[in-house]
Design a protein around this motif. Structure first.
Motif, short mmCIF file in Angstrom:
data_model
loop_
_atom_site.label_atom_id
_atom_site.label_comp_id
_atom_site.label_asym_id
_atom_site.label_seq_id
_atom_site.Cartn_x
_atom_site.Cartn_y
_atom_site.Cartn_z
N HIS A 168 0.82 -1.21 0.00
CA HIS A 168 0.00 0.00 0.00
C HIS A 168 0.86 1.26 0.00
O HIS A 168 0.56 2.21 -0.74
CB HIS A 168 -0.96 0.00 1.18
CG HIS A 168 -2.09 -0.96 1.02
ND1 HIS A 168 -3.04 -1.16 1.99
CD2 HIS A 168 -2.43 -1.79 0.00
CE1 HIS A 168 -3.91 -2.06 1.57
NE2 HIS A 168 -3.55 -2.46 0.36
N PHE A 169 1.91 1.29 0.81
CA PHE A 169 2.79 2.46 0.80
C PHE A 169 3.48 2.58 -0.56
O PHE A 169 3.61 3.69 -1.09
CB PHE A 169 3.84 2.37 1.91
CG PHE A 169 3.36 2.89 3.25
CD1 PHE A 169 3.19 4.25 3.47
CD2 PHE A 169 3.09 2.01 4.28
CE1 PHE A 169 2.76 4.72 4.70
CE2 PHE A 169 2.66 2.47 5.52
CZ PHE A 169 2.49 3.84 5.74
N ALA A 170 3.92 1.46 -1.14
CA ALA A 170 4.61 1.50 -2.43
C ALA A 170 3.72 2.07 -3.52
O ALA A 170 4.20 2.73 -4.44
CB ALA A 170 5.08 0.09 -2.82
N GLU A 171 2.42 1.81 -3.41
CA GLU A 171 1.46 2.31 -4.40
C GLU A 171 0.83 3.63 -3.97
O GLU A 171 -0.15 4.06 -4.58
CB GLU A 171 0.37 1.24 -4.61
CG GLU A 171 0.91 -0.06 -5.17
CD GLU A 171 -0.10 -1.20 -5.07
OE1 GLU A 171 -1.20 -1.02 -4.49
OE2 GLU A 171 0.22 -2.30 -5.57
N ASP A 172 1.35 4.25 -2.93
CA ASP A 172 0.82 5.50 -2.37
C ASP A 172 -0.67 5.37 -2.02
O ASP A 172 -1.47 6.28 -2.24
CB ASP A 172 1.04 6.67 -3.35
CG ASP A 172 2.51 6.98 -3.53
OD1 ASP A 172 3.27 6.88 -2.54
OD2 ASP A 172 2.91 7.31 -4.66
N ARG A 173 -1.04 4.20 -1.48
CA ARG A 173 -2.43 3.95 -1.11
C ARG A 173 -2.62 3.74 0.39
O ARG A 173 -3.67 3.25 0.80
CB ARG A 173 -2.96 2.70 -1.83
CG ARG A 173 -3.07 2.80 -3.31
CD ARG A 173 -3.78 1.60 -3.94
NE ARG A 173 -3.19 0.31 -3.60
CZ ARG A 173 -3.85 -0.68 -2.97
NH1 ARG A 173 -5.09 -0.55 -2.59
NH2 ARG A 173 -3.24 -1.82 -2.71
N ASN A 174 -1.66 4.07 1.21
CA ASN A 174 -1.83 3.87 2.64
C ASN A 174 -2.95 4.76 3.16
O ASN A 174 -2.98 5.96 2.92
CB ASN A 174 -0.54 4.20 3.40
CG ASN A 174 -0.75 4.10 4.90
OD1 ASN A 174 -1.19 3.09 5.41
ND2 ASN A 174 -0.49 5.19 5.60
N THR A 175 -3.89 4.15 3.87
CA THR A 175 -4.99 4.90 4.48
C THR A 175 -4.91 4.85 6.00
O THR A 175 -5.76 5.42 6.68
CB THR A 175 -6.35 4.35 4.02
OG1 THR A 175 -6.44 2.96 4.38
CG2 THR A 175 -6.52 4.51 2.51
#
Length: 173
Positions: free
Chosen positions: A137-144
């Motif tokens: 998620h962090f790698a894809e800039d999707r961390n929520t």
């Protein structure tokens, strides 16, 4: 993202080394000296795995505080990916492989303490999977998830480690 030929070869070599090590365990594992070496390998793998389990969520805490797309964010992505791929994943695999062999060869999967330990290690592996999802998620800039969330989750490996050590050392049931 396609893997380079060098990375494919590196992973193949690593898989062969692990497979050869497991085969040697089966062949030579019956001698008392080999068991001591396997216990040592197991402890070293556990230490490496736990170091990563303690550090990765801490990286997530810091990663949540930097802007998406920043140089710091890209650096955290690299650190998280390398920690997971090159330290945590191999250490977890060796921990499981050697640990299961020791549980079978020495304890014959008998004892409540051993099954409690195995359950705790399954939970630790689940946390590992959750952290791997965090890396994606962090790698894809999707961390929520918030910084607070990662601070709380950071304590899970510690609690499980304490339980596992008590089960192994005390063997109270």
């Amino acid at each position: 993202m396609a893997m380079s030929t060098a990375k494919v070869v590196q992973r193949a070599v690593m898989a062969l080394v692990i497979t050869a090590a497991l085969a040697l365990m089966l062949v030579y594992g019956a001698s008392p000296t080999a068991v001591l070496w396997l216990k040592s390998l197991h402890i070293m793998a556990v230490l490496a795995w736990m170091a990563g389990m303690f550090y990765l969520p801490r990286l997530f805490v810091y990663h949540t505080t930097v802007p998406v797309g920043s140089q710091a964010s890209e650096t955290f992505k690299m650190m998280e990916r390398k920690l997971l791929r090159y330290i945590m994943n191999p250490a977890m695999i060796v921990t499981w492989a050697v640990g299961l062999w020791l549980a079978w060869d020495i304890y014959r999967f008998e004892g409540g303490w051993l099954w409690a330990k195995i359950v705790a290690v399954v939970l630790l592996s689940t946390a590992h999977g959750y952290f791997a999802m965090g890396v994606r998620h962090f790698a894809e800039d999707r961390n929520t998830r918030s910084e607070k969330h990662w601070r709380i989750v950071n304590e899970v490996p510690t609690v499980l480690m304490i339980a596992i050590v008590i089960f192994v050392v005390v063997k109270g049931f």
